[in-house]
Design a protein around this motif. Structure first.
Motif, short mmCIF file in Angstrom:
data_model
loop_
_atom_site.label_atom_id
_atom_site.label_comp_id
_atom_site.label_asym_id
_atom_site.label_seq_id
_atom_site.Cartn_x
_atom_site.Cartn_y
_atom_site.Cartn_z
N ALA A 83 0.82 -1.20 0.00
CA ALA A 83 0.00 0.00 0.00
C ALA A 83 0.86 1.26 0.00
CB ALA A 83 -0.93 -0.01 1.22
N VAL A 84 1.97 1.24 0.75
CA VAL A 84 2.89 2.39 0.77
C VAL A 84 3.45 2.66 -0.63
CG1 VAL A 84 5.20 3.11 1.53
CG2 VAL A 84 3.53 2.30 3.20
N ALA A 85 3.81 1.60 -1.35
CA ALA A 85 4.38 1.77 -2.69
C ALA A 85 3.33 2.26 -3.69
CB ALA A 85 4.98 0.45 -3.17
N ALA A 86 2.09 1.80 -3.55
CA ALA A 86 1.05 2.17 -4.51
C ALA A 86 0.52 3.59 -4.27
CB ALA A 86 -0.10 1.17 -4.45
N TYR A 87 0.49 4.01 -3.01
CA TYR A 87 -0.16 5.28 -2.68
C TYR A 87 0.42 6.49 -3.42
CZ TYR A 87 -1.18 9.52 -0.08
OH TYR A 87 -1.52 10.81 0.25
N PRO A 88 1.74 6.76 -3.36
CA PRO A 88 2.22 8.00 -3.99
C PRO A 88 2.07 7.99 -5.50
CG PRO A 88 4.08 6.63 -3.34
CD PRO A 88 2.85 5.99 -2.76
N LEU A 89 2.18 6.82 -6.13
CA LEU A 89 2.01 6.75 -7.58
C LEU A 89 0.59 7.12 -7.97
CD1 LEU A 89 3.98 3.43 -8.27
CD2 LEU A 89 4.86 5.78 -8.11
N ALA A 90 -0.39 6.60 -7.21
CA ALA A 90 -1.79 6.92 -7.50
C ALA A 90 -2.10 8.37 -7.12
CB ALA A 90 -2.70 5.96 -6.73
N PHE A 91 -1.57 8.84 -6.00
CA PHE A 91 -1.89 10.18 -5.50
C PHE A 91 -1.39 11.27 -6.45
CE2 PHE A 91 -0.59 13.66 -2.42
CZ PHE A 91 -1.85 14.22 -2.36
N TYR A 92 -0.12 11.24 -6.79
CA TYR A 92 0.43 12.29 -7.63
C TYR A 92 -0.09 12.20 -9.07
CZ TYR A 92 3.40 13.58 -3.75
OH TYR A 92 3.84 14.00 -2.52
N SER A 93 -0.36 10.98 -9.55
CA SER A 93 -0.97 10.84 -10.87
C SER A 93 -2.39 11.39 -10.87
CB SER A 93 -0.97 9.37 -11.30
OG SER A 93 0.35 8.89 -11.45
N SER A 94 -3.11 11.18 -9.78
CA SER A 94 -4.47 11.72 -9.67
C SER A 94 -4.45 13.24 -9.74
CB SER A 94 -5.10 11.25 -8.36
OG SER A 94 -6.35 11.86 -8.15
N MET A 95 -3.52 13.88 -9.04
CA MET A 95 -3.43 15.33 -9.07
C MET A 95 -3.05 15.83 -10.46
SD MET A 95 -1.94 16.70 -5.43
CE MET A 95 -0.34 15.90 -5.58
N ARG A 96 -2.16 15.11 -11.15
CA ARG A 96 -1.74 15.55 -12.48
C ARG A 96 -2.89 15.43 -13.48
NH1 ARG A 96 3.35 16.19 -14.85
NH2 ARG A 96 3.91 16.74 -12.69
N LEU A 97 -3.72 14.40 -13.36
CA LEU A 97 -4.80 14.17 -14.33
C LEU A 97 -6.05 14.99 -14.04
CD1 LEU A 97 -4.47 10.30 -14.70
CD2 LEU A 97 -4.06 11.98 -16.49
N ALA A 98 -6.45 15.03 -12.76
CA ALA A 98 -7.72 15.67 -12.40
C ALA A 98 -7.54 17.07 -11.82
CB ALA A 98 -8.49 14.81 -11.40
N GLY A 99 -6.30 17.47 -11.58
CA GLY A 99 -6.05 18.76 -10.95
C GLY A 99 -5.74 18.59 -9.48
N VAL A 100 -5.00 19.55 -8.93
CA VAL A 100 -4.56 19.44 -7.55
C VAL A 100 -5.75 19.39 -6.60
CG1 VAL A 100 -3.30 20.62 -5.70
CG2 VAL A 100 -2.35 20.55 -8.02
N ALA A 101 -6.75 20.24 -6.83
CA ALA A 101 -7.89 20.30 -5.91
C ALA A 101 -8.65 18.99 -5.89
CB ALA A 101 -8.82 21.45 -6.31
N VAL A 102 -9.08 18.52 -7.07
CA VAL A 102 -9.88 17.30 -7.14
C VAL A 102 -9.07 16.10 -6.69
CG1 VAL A 102 -11.15 15.75 -8.69
CG2 VAL A 102 -11.34 18.22 -8.97
N GLY A 103 -7.82 15.99 -7.15
CA GLY A 103 -6.99 14.85 -6.78
C GLY A 103 -6.75 14.77 -5.28
N THR A 104 -6.46 15.91 -4.66
CA THR A 104 -6.21 15.92 -3.23
C THR A 104 -7.48 15.61 -2.44
OG1 THR A 104 -4.46 17.56 -3.51
CG2 THR A 104 -5.34 17.30 -1.30
N VAL A 105 -8.60 16.21 -2.85
CA VAL A 105 -9.84 16.00 -2.11
C VAL A 105 -10.28 14.54 -2.17
CG1 VAL A 105 -12.31 16.48 -2.15
CG2 VAL A 105 -10.68 18.36 -2.22
N VAL A 106 -10.21 13.93 -3.35
CA VAL A 106 -10.62 12.52 -3.46
C VAL A 106 -9.66 11.62 -2.70
CG1 VAL A 106 -11.01 10.60 -5.06
CG2 VAL A 106 -11.80 12.89 -5.66
N SER A 107 -8.37 11.84 -2.88
CA SER A 107 -7.37 10.97 -2.25
C SER A 107 -7.39 11.05 -0.73
CB SER A 107 -5.96 11.32 -2.76
OG SER A 107 -5.88 11.17 -4.16
#
Length: 338
Positions: A83-107
């Protein structure tokens, strides 16, 4: 009025540590803007990968001393490390694709319910009324932040496409689930007798090892300039290493569901820093969201009243039943002694 007992005081200290970690995590989005050429996989790998390996290095003596206990709980360790290895890859990719606001709020915003479900299924924990109220305020506040920032510039040509946004939201849900999983795994190890530094060092160290290939494959842009190297070093040392040391100590004193709810401070900090440092504008609804997040934190960190009835003279009062977190907090942990 009864004074709070040792368990309540240690839970309050643990909450403060989680809040301090959340403030540090809230700086990552602003820091990443100083290295726009570095991809999200590289940012995530250098931050959590190097930060995790550093945690393992610092905690190595304690890990060795508790190797038998860690081996006995290898399933929990492995789950937390993946889970530690998967989290940052998903988190930062989410912010890059959906935007910082949406990615951070969902994550971050979806981590508390995910954590509560995990605790309910795995540990049969009941959700308190205080947690439900705090989580509702926090989630509403983060959604208001998201809506305020998403509608701030409707004509922005850089606005993400619908497909990219959907993929970003999906990755944000993956990030929320993995964040909840490694928080639960670390809390399970700590309440099972492993010291917080050994538990976090093992879980994050193994997770960091899993991220090394990703860093080698994607991290070349980090070496392009002194600025990008400074961003990478800051991400690894401050929000990830220092932040997760604080988070691990907090997990020794509060349940994982409470810790992930307290971390809702992160998107509020990120939004305020975006206004103060980057120059973004935050509408009134966004500031209302920040206020609701602060209300959530006030609900969760306020001292709990000790239930009881007025007793007759000479009548003894049995000690209150402790939660698993309070049992852990009652045991002195020499590694954190002042």
């Amino acid at each position: 009025m009864n004074a709070p007992g040792p368990g309540a005081r240690s839970a309050g200290a643990g909450s403060l540590c989680v809040l301090a970690a959340s403030v540090l995590w809230g700086t990552t989005g602003t820091a990443a803007t100083f290295a726009p050429a570095v991809g999200p996989l590289a940012i995530g790998a250098v931050a959590m990968g190097l930060g995790g390996l550093l945690q393992a290095l610092v905690a190595a003596p304690r890990i060795v001393r508790q190797a038998a206990g860690l081996r006995a709980r290898r399933g929990t360790v492995l789950l937390g490390s993946i889970a530690v290895a998967a989290y940052p890859l998903a988190f930062y990719s989410s912010m890059r694709l959906a935007g910082v606001a949406v990615g951070t709020v969902v994550s971050i915003g979806m981590a508390p319910p995910a954590s509560a479900v995990i605790e309910r299924v795995m540990d049969r924990h009941r959700l308190t009324g205080r947690w439900k109220l705090g989580a509702a305020l926090g989630l509403l506040g983060t959604l208001m932040l998201c809506a305020a920032q998403a509608t701030g510039a409707p004509g922005d040509p850089e606005r993400a496409s619908m497909g990219a946004t959907a993929l970003g939201v999906a990755l944000g849900l993956v990030a929320a689930t993995t964040y909840a999983l490694y928080s639960w795994a670390a809390h399970r190890l700590i309440t099972g007798g492993i010291t917080s530094r050994a538990a976090m060092g093992t879980v994050f160290g193994l997770g960091g090892l899993l991220l090394v290939p990703v860093l080698l494959a994607t991290g070349a842009p980090l070496l392009d300039s002194g600025t990008t190297m400074a961003v990478g070093a800051y991400m690894a040392l401050v929000p990830m290493f220092t932040g997760y040391v604080l988070f691990g100590w907090g997990l020794a004193h509060v349940p994982a569901s409470t810790a992930t709810t307290l971390s809702l401070l992160e998107p509020a900090v990120a939004a305020v820093l975006a206004v103060l440092v980057i120059g973004e504008r935050l509408p009134a609804a966004g500031w209302g969201g920040v206020a609701l997040v602060l209300a959530c934190l006030a609900v969760l960190t306020a001292p709990a009243a000790v239930p009881g009835r007025r007793r007759r003279r000479g009548e003894s009062v049995p000690p209150p039943e402790r939660t698993s977190a309070e049992h852990t907090a009652a045991r002195p942990d020499p590694e954190w002694a002042p």
